[in-house]
Design a protein around this motif. Sequence first.
Motif, mmCIF file in Angstrom:
data_model
loop_
_atom_site.group_PDB
_atom_site.id
_atom_site.type_symbol
_atom_site.label_atom_id
_atom_site.label_comp_id
_atom_site.label_asym_id
_atom_site.label_seq_id
_atom_site.Cartn_x
_atom_site.Cartn_y
_atom_site.Cartn_z
ATOM 1 N N LEU A 257 0.871 -1.176 0.000
ATOM 2 C CA LEU A 257 0.000 0.000 0.000
ATOM 3 C C LEU A 257 0.900 1.214 0.000
ATOM 4 N N THR A 258 0.757 2.054 -0.973
ATOM 5 C CA THR A 258 1.670 3.183 -1.019
ATOM 6 C C THR A 258 0.947 4.513 -1.182
ATOM 7 N N GLY A 259 1.495 5.514 -0.527
ATOM 8 C CA GLY A 259 0.988 6.871 -0.687
ATOM 9 C C GLY A 259 1.796 7.609 -1.729
ATOM 10 N N GLY B 156 -9.035 4.494 0.903
ATOM 11 C CA GLY B 156 -7.685 4.883 1.320
ATOM 12 C C GLY B 156 -7.639 6.306 1.857
ATOM 13 N N THR C 135 -4.415 6.374 -1.542
ATOM 14 C CA THR C 135 -3.427 5.287 -1.519
ATOM 15 C C THR C 135 -3.688 4.358 -2.691
#
Length: 446
Positions: free
Chosen positions: A161-163, A178, A186
């Motif tokens: 999971l990336t921002g 997200g 996200t």
Amino acid sequence: MTTPSVKSVLAEGRVGDPVTVQGWLRTARHSKGLSFLDLTDGSCLAGLQVVAPPELENYESEVRLLGTGWAVRVQGELVESPGKGQHVELRAAQLEVVGEAADDYPLQKKRHSFEYLRTIAHLRPRTNSLGAVFRVRNVAARAIHQFFQERGFVWLHTPILTGADAEGAGEMFEVEGGEAFFGRPTRLTVSGQLEAEIGALALSNVYTFGPTFRAENSNTSRHLAEFWMVEPEMAFCDLRGNAELAESFLRTVMKAILDDCAEDMAFFDERIEKGVAAALEHVVETPFEQMTYTEAVKRLEASGQKFEHPVHWGADLQSEHERWLTEQLVGKPLVVTDYPAGIKAFYMYANDDGKTVRALDVLVPRIGEIIGGSQREHRHDVLKERMLAQGLDLDEYGWYLDLRRFGSVPHAGFGLGFERMVQFATGMANIRDVIPFPRVPGYAEF
Ligand code: ATP
Ligand code: MN
């Protein structure tokens, strides 16, 4: 598992040894007074031939009912095998049915298409092909870790999971909710590279090995929506060091597959893709070829070849071009370097010519691109300018620019598509058949 594997029985068993094995029946043949069972537990391609005599107390009540797919536990003694291939077989003294297989067990002896097998991904690991693929996959994964660990690389666990915003690697899957949960949008990661750079600028040499996701609508035989990527990142390293690592990395892993999966490789060679084992040996033994993108385009233009996509300087190489270069022109893996800045991501190191960046792709026969990488732009002002030119939001990348303000050093790395590597090694035509549960446009069962 308390019993020895079929693999160890076949490798080490001697006539007279008492043995207990358990597994599934690939076939069961019942002749007049004897039953012949081909038992596999997935530990190797070959099954163990089991001969069940009528003296077994449950011979009439159970043994004669056995069919493909049944799970059994057999105790007995190894005897000399009259059949070809194996030197021992198991003469059963006791046979216990562990699990029956219903009559509609789909994997009967006949060959099934890979398309059909994908619809029964819960059973397809029991086929020869998929079993062999998953064993090769496992050996490749082990060899990858071993390769890096022996060289002191630290395995860095980058987030799924990336921002972080897209970095040009591909379309991203948004995570629903997200924003509400994390306070920012996200997505699923397309690459661990940017985070790996953080790791390299502290630990010197790191690598990631995990799933990545791309929402691109590529219905091809070499694209998945979820695939595993291996991404080493090295500090104090330039493009040349990066190319050297990529080459020794590929050759080492391919050698491990040849050494440890000889039986499975023989199967792929015979049943899936003629010559695939020799091709692998060739990769292990021959130094890769290297040329710049500019040179590659010249060669393509001079090839006289009719390509579906026209080639010209500045255009991205398509799979057909990549394959011609590696298959026809050099006949071995090819490292293409120094691509036009316009077709590569913002973070690649800008060459002095003002036109190209220090990118590197490794192309291999049958697949095309298997590795993509670069030396990274470590000069703060050059990077910032490039990001502005590409319209990136500098606030989003404050941390990335920071790395260039606090002890920045030249660094480089690459990404290997793990499934493309397994595809190359096994000769499997479709990437969907080298991952246990493929995710592609319109399909995410299991
Ligand atoms: P391609 O041009 O083949 O779509 P890419 O240039 O978009 O690949 P990169 O961003 O360079 O790919 O990713 C690094 C490596 O990951 C590639 O060299 C390839 O081996 C693998 N890869 C990329 N996209 C996919 C995908 N959709 N499915 C499986 N492997 C992939
Ligand atoms: Mn690429």
